[in-house]
Design a protein around this motif. Structure first.
Motif, PDB file in Angstrom:
ATOM      1  N   PHE A   5      57.583  62.566  30.271  1.00 40.14           N
ATOM      2  CA  PHE A   5      57.977  61.156  30.357  1.00 40.14           C
ATOM      3  C   PHE A   5      58.653  60.838  31.692  1.00 40.14           C
ATOM      4  O   PHE A   5      58.246  59.915  32.393  1.00 40.14           O
ATOM      5  CB  PHE A   5      58.916  60.810  29.191  1.00 40.14           C
ATOM      6  N   HIS A   6      59.683  61.631  32.090  1.00 46.22           N
ATOM      7  CA  HIS A   6      60.445  61.192  33.268  1.00 46.22           C
ATOM      8  C   HIS A   6      59.778  61.516  34.603  1.00 46.22           C
ATOM      9  O   HIS A   6      60.200  61.001  35.632  1.00 46.22           O
ATOM     10  CB  HIS A   6      61.916  61.640  33.210  1.00 46.22           C
ATOM     11  N   HIS A   7      58.737  62.374  34.590  1.00 44.50           N
ATOM     12  CA  HIS A   7      57.950  62.547  35.820  1.00 44.50           C
ATOM     13  C   HIS A   7      56.811  61.529  35.894  1.00 44.50           C
ATOM     14  O   HIS A   7      56.192  61.370  36.939  1.00 44.50           O
ATOM     15  CB  HIS A   7      57.332  63.944  35.889  1.00 44.50           C
ATOM     16  N   SER A   8      56.501  60.886  34.791  1.00 45.70           N
ATOM     17  CA  SER A   8      55.275  60.077  34.723  1.00 45.70           C
ATOM     18  C   SER A   8      55.307  58.886  35.683  1.00 45.70           C
ATOM     19  O   SER A   8      56.376  58.421  36.097  1.00 45.70           O
ATOM     20  CB  SER A   8      55.040  59.587  33.291  1.00 45.70           C
ATOM     21  N   ASN A   9      54.109  58.443  36.017  1.00 50.08           N
ATOM     22  CA  ASN A   9      53.943  57.296  36.914  1.00 50.08           C
ATOM     23  C   ASN A   9      53.676  56.023  36.109  1.00 50.08           C
ATOM     24  O   ASN A   9      53.051  55.094  36.592  1.00 50.08           O
ATOM     25  CB  ASN A   9      52.786  57.595  37.879  1.00 50.08           C
ATOM     26  N   LEU A  10      54.137  56.014  34.884  1.00 51.52           N
ATOM     27  CA  LEU A  10      53.927  54.861  34.007  1.00 51.52           C
ATOM     28  C   LEU A  10      54.892  53.735  34.397  1.00 51.52           C
ATOM     29  O   LEU A  10      56.089  53.969  34.546  1.00 51.52           O
ATOM     30  CB  LEU A  10      54.174  55.286  32.554  1.00 51.52           C
ATOM     31  N   ALA A  14      50.713  68.397  23.467  1.00 51.14           N
ATOM     32  CA  ALA A  14      49.365  68.082  23.980  1.00 51.14           C
ATOM     33  C   ALA A  14      49.047  66.601  23.796  1.00 51.14           C
ATOM     34  O   ALA A  14      48.546  65.939  24.722  1.00 51.14           O
ATOM     35  CB  ALA A  14      48.322  68.945  23.260  1.00 51.14           C
ATOM     36  N   VAL A  15      49.346  66.053  22.625  1.00 47.03           N
ATOM     37  CA  VAL A  15      49.068  64.628  22.363  1.00 47.03           C
ATOM     38  C   VAL A  15      49.950  63.755  23.261  1.00 47.03           C
ATOM     39  O   VAL A  15      49.476  62.789  23.859  1.00 47.03           O
ATOM     40  CB  VAL A  15      49.288  64.294  20.864  1.00 47.03           C
ATOM     41  N   TRP A  16      51.223  64.123  23.384  1.00 46.38           N
ATOM     42  CA  TRP A  16      52.173  63.392  24.242  1.00 46.38           C
ATOM     43  C   TRP A  16      51.674  63.380  25.691  1.00 46.38           C
ATOM     44  O   TRP A  16      51.662  62.356  26.359  1.00 46.38           O
ATOM     45  CB  TRP A  16      53.549  64.071  24.135  1.00 46.38           C
ATOM     46  N   ALA A  53      46.923  59.303  30.286  1.00 48.77           N
ATOM     47  CA  ALA A  53      46.024  58.132  30.256  1.00 48.77           C
ATOM     48  C   ALA A  53      46.789  56.856  30.602  1.00 48.77           C
ATOM     49  O   ALA A  53      46.332  56.056  31.431  1.00 48.77           O
ATOM     50  CB  ALA A  53      45.391  58.021  28.864  1.00 48.77           C
ATOM     51  N   ALA A  54      47.963  56.689  30.006  1.00 45.31           N
ATOM     52  CA  ALA A  54      48.724  55.440  30.187  1.00 45.31           C
ATOM     53  C   ALA A  54      49.132  55.234  31.645  1.00 45.31           C
ATOM     54  O   ALA A  54      49.062  54.109  32.161  1.00 45.31           O
ATOM     55  CB  ALA A  54      49.959  55.464  29.291  1.00 45.31           C
ATOM     56  N   GLU A  55      49.524  56.332  32.333  1.00 43.25           N
ATOM     57  CA  GLU A  55      49.998  56.174  33.718  1.00 43.25           C
ATOM     58  C   GLU A  55      48.837  55.859  34.676  1.00 43.25           C
ATOM     59  O   GLU A  55      49.068  55.463  35.806  1.00 43.25           O
ATOM     60  CB  GLU A  55      50.757  57.432  34.184  1.00 43.25           C
ATOM     61  N   ARG A  56      47.610  56.052  34.207  1.00 40.34           N
ATOM     62  CA  ARG A  56      46.459  55.668  35.018  1.00 40.34           C
ATOM     63  C   ARG A  56      46.041  54.222  34.749  1.00 40.34           C
ATOM     64  O   ARG A  56      45.364  53.592  35.547  1.00 40.34           O
ATOM     65  CB  ARG A  56      45.291  56.636  34.781  1.00 40.34           C
TER      66      ARG A  56
END
Ligand SMILES: [Zn+2]
Length: 260
Positions: A172-177, A15-17, A23-26
């Motif tokens: 992580f690997h799907h993220s838009n970060l 949940a924290v991850w 938030a970060a990818e936005r």
């Protein structure tokens, strides 16, 4: 560590991850989200809720049954399930290899693709794509996972740690970060990063049928399934030639003869 503590730790860490990457990818985006992205978020969120609601009644009992029906007993040297122990490391790498081949099967076996396609119909990628799966795929994966659990005599604690690892890796690997290339490059030699996995979601069949790895990135080069394509922020995401649909149509799609 008791099972309840381990389960609570898994839920908290995931949940924290998730919240951190969401938030970060936005704040630091790699690609611009498409129009109508709120409807997409709700759709992906609904699939996650369904999985969360059903898992304690289906996936957890299946796994609990599996760990009690293993085909051999581990020797003492491999029996420890504590962090850092040989048994844990061997199991995690083996389960990651199993997940690689299972993912290939989801792409190659038509009946399995009908379930997995729901994940690939997403037309953009971010943290919510990591939890967008048809419930049928989650149940089938849990059922098939009984094979490596039985063969490896996997302790339940290892399965829970692996589930947390897979979820964190997928988020992580799907993220838009947006990640600096000079950091992501070396990292991608060890684990699957967005630059590797976004190519798997490219709406081009040759790329969709490549880059299957989940945690460790070595499996694709090892088994010759690595795409030579490089990720670009403009690449079209989804399944070649078809569109995403609403939640209920997606849920029914695997069970209908005609493609919707
Ligand atoms: Zn896939």
């Amino acid at each position: 560590m008791s099972m309840a503590t381990l389960l609570a730790a898994k839920s908290t860490i995931v949940a924290v991850w998730f919240l951190c990457f969401f938030a970060a990818e936005r704040l630091v985006r790699a690609a611009a989200p498409p129009e109508g992205s709120v409807a997409r978020l709700l759709r992906n969120g609904a699939m996650w809720l369904l999985i969360l609601a059903a898992s304690p009644f289906i996936v957890a009992p299946l796994t609990a049954w599996g760990v009690n029906h293993v085909v051999w007993t581990r020797p003492e040297s491999l029996s420890s399930d504590m962090l850092g122990a040989a048994g844990l490391i061997v199991s995690l790498i083996s389960l990651d290899l199993w997940t690689y081949w299972l993912h290939r099967a989801y792409h190659r076996v038509p009946a399995m693709w009908r379930l997995h396609e729901i994940h690939h119909r997403d037309e953009f990628l971010d943290t919510t794509s990591a939890v967008r799966f048809h419930l049928g795929e989650v149940i089938l994966s849990a059922l098939l996972r009984l094979i490596p659990i039985a063969l490896l005599a996997t302790p339940i604690s290892t399965v829970i740690i692996f589930e947390a690892l897979v979820l964190c890796a997928a988020i992580f690997h799907h993220s838009n970060l947006r990640i600096p290339p000079n950091f992501e490059g070396p990292l991608s030699r060890l684990i699957v990063t967005p630059s590797i996995h976004w190519v798997h979601h490219h709406a081009l069949k040759a790329d969709t049928d490549s880059n299957y790895a989940t945690v460790l990135s070595l499996w694709d080069p090892m088994f010759r399934s690595k795409s030579p394509a490089k990720r670009s922020p403009e690449m079209k995401i989804g399944v070649e030639g078809v569109e995403d649909k609403g939640f209920f149509r997606l849920m029914l799609m695997p069970f209908r003869k005609a493609d919707l």
